[in-house]
Design an enzyme around this catalytic site. Sequence first.
Site, PDB file in Angstrom:
ATOM      1  N   GLY A  25       5.845   8.539  -3.402  1.00 45.85           N
ATOM      2  CA  GLY A  25       5.192   8.795  -4.683  1.00 45.85           C
ATOM      3  C   GLY A  25       6.102   8.911  -5.882  1.00 45.85           C
ATOM      4  O   GLY A  25       5.735   9.537  -6.881  1.00 45.85           O
ATOM      5  N   ASN A  57      -0.828  -3.058 -10.273  1.00 42.63           N
ATOM      6  CA  ASN A  57       0.057  -2.832  -9.131  1.00 42.63           C
ATOM      7  C   ASN A  57       1.485  -3.014  -9.596  1.00 42.63           C
ATOM      8  O   ASN A  57       1.776  -3.853 -10.465  1.00 42.63           O
ATOM      9  CB  ASN A  57      -0.236  -3.841  -8.003  1.00 42.63           C
ATOM     10  CG  ASN A  57       0.659  -3.648  -6.788  1.00 42.63           C
ATOM     11  OD1 ASN A  57       0.915  -2.535  -6.359  1.00 42.63           O
ATOM     12  ND2 ASN A  57       1.165  -4.753  -6.253  1.00 42.63           N
ATOM     13  N   LEU A  72      -6.028  -4.986   0.189  1.00 41.92           N
ATOM     14  CA  LEU A  72      -7.412  -4.649  -0.121  1.00 41.92           C
ATOM     15  C   LEU A  72      -8.292  -5.895  -0.044  1.00 41.92           C
ATOM     16  O   LEU A  72      -7.885  -6.983  -0.449  1.00 41.92           O
ATOM     17  CB  LEU A  72      -7.488  -4.025  -1.519  1.00 41.92           C
ATOM     18  CG  LEU A  72      -6.803  -2.659  -1.643  1.00 41.92           C
ATOM     19  CD1 LEU A  72      -6.618  -2.275  -3.108  1.00 41.92           C
ATOM     20  CD2 LEU A  72      -7.582  -1.586  -0.895  1.00 41.92           C
ATOM     21  N   SER A 122       7.774  -6.083 -10.957  1.00 43.63           N
ATOM     22  CA  SER A 122       6.713  -6.643 -11.790  1.00 43.63           C
ATOM     23  C   SER A 122       5.494  -5.722 -11.761  1.00 43.63           C
ATOM     24  O   SER A 122       5.156  -5.180 -10.705  1.00 43.63           O
ATOM     25  CB  SER A 122       6.273  -8.018 -11.242  1.00 43.63           C
ATOM     26  OG  SER A 122       7.374  -8.891 -11.095  1.00 43.63           O
ATOM     27  N   ARG A 165     -11.496  -3.092   8.248  1.00 41.68           N
ATOM     28  CA  ARG A 165     -10.808  -3.014   6.955  1.00 41.68           C
ATOM     29  C   ARG A 165     -11.813  -2.936   5.818  1.00 41.68           C
ATOM     30  O   ARG A 165     -11.674  -2.151   4.893  1.00 41.68           O
ATOM     31  CB  ARG A 165      -9.903  -4.232   6.806  1.00 41.68           C
ATOM     32  CG  ARG A 165      -9.209  -4.373   5.458  1.00 41.68           C
ATOM     33  CD  ARG A 165      -8.307  -5.590   5.452  1.00 41.68           C
ATOM     34  NE  ARG A 165      -7.206  -5.416   6.409  1.00 41.68           N
ATOM     35  CZ  ARG A 165      -6.124  -4.687   6.118  1.00 41.68           C
ATOM     36  NH1 ARG A 165      -6.012  -4.055   4.971  1.00 41.68           N
ATOM     37  NH2 ARG A 165      -5.156  -4.573   7.023  1.00 41.68           N
ATOM     38  N   MET A 217       0.278   0.666   0.586  1.00 33.57           N
ATOM     39  CA  MET A 217       0.730  -0.351   1.528  1.00 33.57           C
ATOM     40  C   MET A 217      -0.393  -0.974   2.355  1.00 33.57           C
ATOM     41  O   MET A 217      -0.209  -1.314   3.506  1.00 33.57           O
ATOM     42  CB  MET A 217       1.790   0.258   2.462  1.00 33.57           C
ATOM     43  CG  MET A 217       2.998   0.808   1.714  1.00 33.57           C
ATOM     44  SD  MET A 217       3.666  -0.359   0.512  1.00 33.57           S
ATOM     45  CE  MET A 217       4.555  -1.442   1.618  1.00 33.57           C
ATOM     46  N   ARG A 218      -1.572  -1.084   1.760  1.00 28.83           N
ATOM     47  CA  ARG A 218      -2.651  -1.781   2.462  1.00 28.83           C
ATOM     48  C   ARG A 218      -3.108  -2.954   1.624  1.00 28.83           C
ATOM     49  O   ARG A 218      -3.107  -2.883   0.393  1.00 28.83           O
ATOM     50  CB  ARG A 218      -3.847  -0.840   2.675  1.00 28.83           C
ATOM     51  CG  ARG A 218      -3.691   0.085   3.866  1.00 28.83           C
ATOM     52  CD  ARG A 218      -4.890   1.006   3.971  1.00 28.83           C
ATOM     53  NE  ARG A 218      -6.133   0.261   4.155  1.00 28.83           N
ATOM     54  CZ  ARG A 218      -6.597  -0.119   5.344  1.00 28.83           C
ATOM     55  NH1 ARG A 218      -5.895   0.149   6.432  1.00 28.83           N
ATOM     56  NH2 ARG A 218      -7.737  -0.761   5.455  1.00 28.83           N
ATOM     57  N   HIS A 222       5.091  -4.141  -8.105  1.00 28.88           N
ATOM     58  CA  HIS A 222       5.626  -4.846  -6.939  1.00 28.88           C
ATOM     59  C   HIS A 222       7.119  -5.052  -7.149  1.00 28.88           C
ATOM     60  O   HIS A 222       7.524  -5.534  -8.223  1.00 28.88           O
ATOM     61  CB  HIS A 222       4.913  -6.192  -6.780  1.00 28.88           C
ATOM     62  CG  HIS A 222       5.389  -6.983  -5.609  1.00 28.88           C
ATOM     63  ND1 HIS A 222       5.035  -6.669  -4.314  1.00 28.88           N
ATOM     64  CD2 HIS A 222       6.196  -8.071  -5.537  1.00 28.88           C
ATOM     65  CE1 HIS A 222       5.616  -7.546  -3.497  1.00 28.88           C
ATOM     66  NE2 HIS A 222       6.317  -8.401  -4.211  1.00 28.88           N
ATOM     67  N   GLU A 242      11.677   0.771 -12.190  1.00 28.19           N
ATOM     68  CA  GLU A 242      10.232   0.837 -11.929  1.00 28.19           C
ATOM     69  C   GLU A 242       9.629   2.039 -12.643  1.00 28.19           C
ATOM     70  O   GLU A 242       8.512   1.980 -13.177  1.00 28.19           O
ATOM     71  CB  GLU A 242       9.972   0.941 -10.426  1.00 28.19           C
ATOM     72  CG  GLU A 242      10.431  -0.245  -9.613  1.00 28.19           C
ATOM     73  CD  GLU A 242      10.112  -0.072  -8.150  1.00 28.19           C
ATOM     74  OE1 GLU A 242       9.008   0.395  -7.826  1.00 28.19           O
ATOM     75  OE2 GLU A 242      10.962  -0.450  -7.320  1.00 28.19           O
ATOM     76  N   GLU A 275      -5.930 -12.187  -4.730  1.00 31.41           N
ATOM     77  CA  GLU A 275      -4.734 -12.840  -4.183  1.00 31.41           C
ATOM     78  C   GLU A 275      -3.595 -11.819  -4.078  1.00 31.41           C
ATOM     79  O   GLU A 275      -3.189 -11.235  -5.086  1.00 31.41           O
ATOM     80  CB  GLU A 275      -4.317 -13.988  -5.115  1.00 31.41           C
ATOM     81  CG  GLU A 275      -3.311 -14.944  -4.508  1.00 31.41           C
ATOM     82  CD  GLU A 275      -2.919 -16.031  -5.505  1.00 31.41           C
ATOM     83  OE1 GLU A 275      -3.362 -15.970  -6.673  1.00 31.41           O
ATOM     84  OE2 GLU A 275      -2.150 -16.931  -5.110  1.00 31.41           O
ATOM     85  N   LEU A 276      -3.099 -11.587  -2.917  1.00 27.45           N
ATOM     86  CA  LEU A 276      -2.057 -10.578  -2.682  1.00 27.45           C
ATOM     87  C   LEU A 276      -0.867 -10.784  -3.611  1.00 27.45           C
ATOM     88  O   LEU A 276      -0.244 -11.858  -3.604  1.00 27.45           O
ATOM     89  CB  LEU A 276      -1.587 -10.639  -1.229  1.00 27.45           C
ATOM     90  CG  LEU A 276      -0.439  -9.659  -0.900  1.00 27.45           C
ATOM     91  CD1 LEU A 276      -0.923  -8.221  -0.974  1.00 27.45           C
ATOM     92  CD2 LEU A 276       0.175  -9.965   0.447  1.00 27.45           C
ATOM     93  N   ASP A 277      -0.579  -9.748  -4.438  1.00 28.39           N
ATOM     94  CA  ASP A 277       0.562  -9.808  -5.369  1.00 28.39           C
ATOM     95  C   ASP A 277       0.504 -11.064  -6.238  1.00 28.39           C
ATOM     96  O   ASP A 277       1.539 -11.565  -6.685  1.00 28.39           O
ATOM     97  CB  ASP A 277       1.882  -9.781  -4.592  1.00 28.39           C
ATOM     98  CG  ASP A 277       2.016  -8.509  -3.760  1.00 28.39           C
ATOM     99  OD1 ASP A 277       2.621  -8.586  -2.679  1.00 28.39           O
ATOM    100  OD2 ASP A 277       1.488  -7.468  -4.191  1.00 28.39           O
TER     101      ASP A 277
END
Length: 203
Positions: free
Chosen positions: A11, A106, A92, A135, A64, A89-90, A108, A173, A142-144
Amino acid sequence: LRIAVLASGRGSNLAALLAARDRGELAAEFVLVASDKAQAGALRLAEAAGVPTLVLDPRSYPDRRAFDLELFAQLAASGAELVVLAGFMRILDGEAIAPWVGRMLNIHPSLLPKYRGLHTHRRALAAGDLEHGASVHFVTAELDGGPVVAQATLPIEAGEDEHRLAQRLLPLEHRLLPAVVALMAAGRLAWRDGGPWLDGAPL
Ligand code: GRF
């Protein structure tokens, strides 16, 4: 701006958001911190900051999709106007995300579109890249892969390993994410006509 944060780990990005709020740099109210890990340090930080927390154990759900539907129902119930994935870390489900496109960010740890997915520092080192970075992007199915809002970069140092690179990237970050969320809170960053706009112009 009412913000919910999803986190699976220690966190430190959540801590950076809370600190920015405390310094008056982020006009936000944190309405929920949710995690898929009961032991996540992020939950302890939220508790210490008086932010409501929620743990959803994936093992309690048949699949899921059921997990994601419950998570998003809870996010809607929290009154969140923005959802920030900070080390969540999942992956979606695209359908569950759909109503939140434009209201979910997000962070990344790569210079997207390079290195979507996991082990980004290791992959940048293996590729012999001269620089790496992080980023912040809008989340889509679409993942990332959603539109990137802002990036932070740093040179890769000779001989460093992935742990040192990750550790050197974290402070960047911790400046990048609060800065982007603050733009949302100030109404300067928004989602219109299927894409991000900054200060009245398409990004
Ligand atoms: C950060 O490096 C973030 O970029 C990635 O996972 C890490 C989360 O770290 N998504 P923390 O839990 O915020 O400390």
